[in-house]
Write a protein that holds these residues in place. Structure first.
Motif, PDB file in Angstrom:
ATOM      1  N   ASN A 142       0.861  -1.174   0.000  1.00  0.00           N
ATOM      2  CA  ASN A 142       0.000   0.000   0.000  1.00  0.00           C
ATOM      3  C   ASN A 142       0.901   1.229   0.000  1.00  0.00           C
ATOM      4  OD1 ASN A 142      -1.951   1.920   0.349  1.00  0.00           O
ATOM      5  ND2 ASN A 142      -2.911   0.927   2.104  1.00  0.00           N
ATOM      6  N   LYS A 143       1.162   1.777  -1.183  1.00  0.00           N
ATOM      7  CA  LYS A 143       2.118   2.876  -1.299  1.00  0.00           C
ATOM      8  C   LYS A 143       1.568   4.190  -0.765  1.00  0.00           C
ATOM      9  CE  LYS A 143       4.452   0.652  -5.075  1.00  0.00           C
ATOM     10  NZ  LYS A 143       4.356   0.361  -6.473  1.00  0.00           N
ATOM     11  N   LYS A 144       0.255   4.347  -0.779  1.00  0.00           N
ATOM     12  CA  LYS A 144      -0.341   5.592  -0.291  1.00  0.00           C
ATOM     13  C   LYS A 144      -0.382   5.651   1.234  1.00  0.00           C
ATOM     14  CE  LYS A 144      -3.348   6.994  -4.038  1.00  0.00           C
ATOM     15  NZ  LYS A 144      -4.721   7.340  -4.399  1.00  0.00           N
ATOM     16  N   ALA A 145      -0.227   4.528   1.890  1.00  0.00           N
ATOM     17  CA  ALA A 145      -0.378   4.466   3.344  1.00  0.00           C
ATOM     18  C   ALA A 145       0.582   5.405   4.065  1.00  0.00           C
ATOM     19  CB  ALA A 145      -0.173   3.045   3.834  1.00  0.00           C
ATOM     20  N   ARG A 146       1.837   5.397   3.692  1.00  0.00           N
ATOM     21  CA  ARG A 146       2.823   6.227   4.384  1.00  0.00           C
ATOM     22  C   ARG A 146       2.619   7.714   4.102  1.00  0.00           C
ATOM     23  NH1 ARG A 146       6.231   2.948   6.962  1.00  0.00           N
ATOM     24  NH2 ARG A 146       6.632   0.914   6.072  1.00  0.00           N
ATOM     25  N   ARG A 147       2.030   8.024   2.965  1.00  0.00           N
ATOM     26  CA  ARG A 147       1.794   9.421   2.610  1.00  0.00           C
ATOM     27  C   ARG A 147       0.549   9.971   3.313  1.00  0.00           C
ATOM     28  NH1 ARG A 147       2.606   9.380  -2.906  1.00  0.00           N
ATOM     29  NH2 ARG A 147       0.655   8.303  -3.129  1.00  0.00           N
ATOM     30  N   GLU A 148      -0.511   9.175   3.389  1.00  0.00           N
ATOM     31  CA  GLU A 148      -1.791   9.644   3.915  1.00  0.00           C
ATOM     32  C   GLU A 148      -1.962   9.416   5.414  1.00  0.00           C
ATOM     33  OE1 GLU A 148      -4.825   7.864   1.547  1.00  0.00           O
ATOM     34  OE2 GLU A 148      -4.248   8.977  -0.247  1.00  0.00           O
ATOM     35  N   TYR A 149      -1.139   8.541   5.999  1.00  0.00           N
ATOM     36  CA  TYR A 149      -1.269   8.208   7.415  1.00  0.00           C
ATOM     37  C   TYR A 149       0.072   8.261   8.110  1.00  0.00           C
ATOM     38  CZ  TYR A 149      -5.765   6.194   6.023  1.00  0.00           C
ATOM     39  OH  TYR A 149      -7.022   6.011   5.520  1.00  0.00           O
ATOM     40  N   GLU A 150       0.024   8.477   9.397  1.00  0.00           N
ATOM     41  CA  GLU A 150       1.200   8.343  10.243  1.00  0.00           C
ATOM     42  C   GLU A 150       1.110   6.949  10.861  1.00  0.00           C
ATOM     43  OE1 GLU A 150       2.909  10.250  14.353  1.00  0.00           O
ATOM     44  OE2 GLU A 150       1.580  11.473  13.109  1.00  0.00           O
ATOM     45  N   LEU A 151       2.015   6.056  10.491  1.00  0.00           N
ATOM     46  CA  LEU A 151       1.955   4.662  10.931  1.00  0.00           C
ATOM     47  C   LEU A 151       2.631   4.522  12.288  1.00  0.00           C
ATOM     48  CD1 LEU A 151       2.812   2.966   7.530  1.00  0.00           C
ATOM     49  CD2 LEU A 151       0.588   3.644   8.411  1.00  0.00           C
ATOM     50  N   LEU A 152       1.878   3.999  13.260  1.00  0.00           N
ATOM     51  CA  LEU A 152       2.364   3.948  14.630  1.00  0.00           C
ATOM     52  C   LEU A 152       2.864   2.569  15.050  1.00  0.00           C
ATOM     53  CD1 LEU A 152      -0.534   6.042  16.171  1.00  0.00           C
ATOM     54  CD2 LEU A 152       1.704   6.853  15.427  1.00  0.00           C
ATOM     55  N   ASP A 153       2.102   1.518  14.740  1.00  0.00           N
ATOM     56  CA  ASP A 153       2.428   0.178  15.214  1.00  0.00           C
ATOM     57  C   ASP A 153       2.058  -0.831  14.133  1.00  0.00           C
ATOM     58  OD1 ASP A 153       3.290  -1.739  16.983  1.00  0.00           O
ATOM     59  OD2 ASP A 153       1.384  -1.871  18.056  1.00  0.00           O
ATOM     60  N   PHE A 154       2.831  -1.904  14.005  1.00  0.00           N
ATOM     61  CA  PHE A 154       2.588  -2.905  12.966  1.00  0.00           C
ATOM     62  C   PHE A 154       2.240  -4.244  13.598  1.00  0.00           C
ATOM     63  CE2 PHE A 154       5.352   0.258  11.108  1.00  0.00           C
ATOM     64  CZ  PHE A 154       4.773   0.480   9.871  1.00  0.00           C
ATOM     65  N   ILE A 155       1.389  -5.018  12.890  1.00  0.00           N
ATOM     66  CA  ILE A 155       1.019  -6.351  13.353  1.00  0.00           C
ATOM     67  C   ILE A 155       0.820  -7.249  12.127  1.00  0.00           C
ATOM     68  CG2 ILE A 155      -1.447  -5.835  13.468  1.00  0.00           C
ATOM     69  CD1 ILE A 155      -1.513  -7.617  15.993  1.00  0.00           C
ATOM     70  N   GLU A 156       1.227  -8.511  12.253  1.00  0.00           N
ATOM     71  CA  GLU A 156       1.061  -9.481  11.173  1.00  0.00           C
ATOM     72  C   GLU A 156      -0.176 -10.316  11.449  1.00  0.00           C
ATOM     73  OE1 GLU A 156       4.282 -12.142   9.133  1.00  0.00           O
ATOM     74  OE2 GLU A 156       3.498 -13.206  10.884  1.00  0.00           O
ATOM     75  N   ALA A 157      -0.979 -10.558  10.401  1.00  0.00           N
ATOM     76  CA  ALA A 157      -2.192 -11.349  10.557  1.00  0.00           C
ATOM     77  C   ALA A 157      -2.339 -12.297   9.376  1.00  0.00           C
ATOM     78  CB  ALA A 157      -3.417 -10.443  10.635  1.00  0.00           C
ATOM     79  N   GLY A 158      -2.940 -13.455   9.650  1.00  0.00           N
ATOM     80  CA  GLY A 158      -3.310 -14.354   8.576  1.00  0.00           C
ATOM     81  C   GLY A 158      -4.642 -13.891   7.999  1.00  0.00           C
ATOM     82  N   ILE A 159      -5.053 -14.490   6.886  1.00  0.00           N
ATOM     83  CA  ILE A 159      -6.291 -14.075   6.236  1.00  0.00           C
ATOM     84  C   ILE A 159      -6.981 -15.295   5.645  1.00  0.00           C
ATOM     85  CG2 ILE A 159      -5.069 -13.484   4.107  1.00  0.00           C
ATOM     86  CD1 ILE A 159      -7.060 -11.175   3.761  1.00  0.00           C
ATOM     87  N   VAL A 160      -8.316 -15.339   5.725  1.00  0.00           N
ATOM     88  CA  VAL A 160      -9.099 -16.449   5.187  1.00  0.00           C
ATOM     89  C   VAL A 160      -9.426 -16.135   3.734  1.00  0.00           C
ATOM     90  CG1 VAL A 160     -11.234 -17.753   5.387  1.00  0.00           C
ATOM     91  CG2 VAL A 160     -10.070 -16.961   7.452  1.00  0.00           C
ATOM     92  N   LEU A 161      -8.982 -17.004   2.814  1.00  0.00           N
ATOM     93  CA  LEU A 161      -9.165 -16.790   1.379  1.00  0.00           C
ATOM     94  C   LEU A 161      -9.743 -18.030   0.709  1.00  0.00           C
ATOM     95  CD1 LEU A 161      -5.695 -15.169   0.607  1.00  0.00           C
ATOM     96  CD2 LEU A 161      -7.865 -13.975   0.780  1.00  0.00           C
ATOM     97  N   THR A 162     -10.314 -17.831  -0.486  1.00  0.00           N
ATOM     98  CA  THR A 162     -10.748 -18.961  -1.309  1.00  0.00           C
ATOM     99  C   THR A 162      -9.602 -19.330  -2.252  1.00  0.00           C
ATOM    100  OG1 THR A 162     -11.647 -17.550  -3.046  1.00  0.00           O
ATOM    101  CG2 THR A 162     -13.136 -18.152  -1.253  1.00  0.00           C
ATOM    102  N   GLY A 163      -9.735 -20.447  -2.934  1.00  0.00           N
ATOM    103  CA  GLY A 163      -8.684 -20.915  -3.832  1.00  0.00           C
ATOM    104  C   GLY A 163      -8.397 -19.964  -4.976  1.00  0.00           C
ATOM    105  N   SER A 164      -9.450 -19.412  -5.579  1.00  0.00           N
ATOM    106  CA  SER A 164      -9.241 -18.509  -6.712  1.00  0.00           C
ATOM    107  C   SER A 164      -8.586 -17.196  -6.267  1.00  0.00           C
ATOM    108  CB  SER A 164     -10.564 -18.222  -7.430  1.00  0.00           C
ATOM    109  OG  SER A 164     -11.471 -17.549  -6.588  1.00  0.00           O
ATOM    110  N   GLU A 165      -8.822 -16.797  -5.019  1.00  0.00           N
ATOM    111  CA  GLU A 165      -8.172 -15.594  -4.499  1.00  0.00           C
ATOM    112  C   GLU A 165      -6.672 -15.817  -4.339  1.00  0.00           C
ATOM    113  OE1 GLU A 165     -11.614 -13.391  -1.875  1.00  0.00           O
ATOM    114  OE2 GLU A 165     -10.594 -15.105  -0.989  1.00  0.00           O
ATOM    115  N   VAL A 166      -6.288 -16.993  -3.862  1.00  0.00           N
ATOM    116  CA  VAL A 166      -4.867 -17.306  -3.692  1.00  0.00           C
ATOM    117  C   VAL A 166      -4.180 -17.338  -5.050  1.00  0.00           C
ATOM    118  CG1 VAL A 166      -3.204 -19.016  -2.866  1.00  0.00           C
ATOM    119  CG2 VAL A 166      -5.269 -18.561  -1.553  1.00  0.00           C
TER     120      VAL A 166
END
Length: 154
Positions: free
Chosen positions: A13-37
């Motif tokens: 997300n290239k716009k994130a650093r420009r539009e927001y002040e990023l304070l803390d980061f966290i890693e998360a998994g995500i539930v996807l379907t086969g075609s999404e992967v």
């Protein structure tokens, strides 16, 4: 897509650093379907209006566009559907508390493959005002110009 020590970056997300002040980061998994992967393996993801929403004690990634996979046939997925994030209950409660108290938001910064699983890097973010963005651009321009001037004299 680039590969970094067992991590294959799908998109950022290239716009994130420009539009927001990023304070803390966290890693998360995500539930996807086969075609999404399959679509993610081709690097077809857009973070335009992505953010995290909490419903019934669960976290959902909303507004992230994963393009339909061409060869999926009849089993296509909705590109804009909310996707459940895989976080521990204490992490969800912690994030919910921070959002309610301080007026912050959670946005996706990066999506990548880690050991064959799709992971999302989320950031606790505070929105920047337009004048803050302009100040940041001015600072970068000045730093770039001074670096260029110093390089002339070396």
């Amino acid at each position: 897509m680039t590969k970094k020590g067992g991590i294959k970056i799908i998109g950022q997300n290239k716009k994130a650093r420009r539009e927001y002040e990023l304070l803390d980061f966290i890693e998360a998994g995500i539930v996807l379907t086969g075609s999404e992967v399959k679509s993610l393996r081709a690097g077809r993801v857009g973070f335009k209006d992505g953010h995290v929403r909490f419903e019934r004690g669960e976290a959902y990634l909303v507004g992230v566009h994963i393009a339909p996979y061409e060869n999926a046939g009849y089993a296509q997925h909705d590109p804009e559907r909310p996707r459940k994030l895989l976080l521990h209950k204490r992490e969800i409660k912690n994030l919910m508390g921070k959002i309610e108290q301080k007026g912050l938001t959670i946005i996706p910064v990066k999506m990548y493959f880690k050991n064959g699983k799709v992971k999302v890097e989320l950031a606790l973010a505070k929105g920047r005002k337009l004048y803050d963005q302009r100040e940041e651009l001015k600072k970068r321009a000045i730093a770039r110009d001074t670096a260029r001037e110093l390089a002339k004299y070396k």
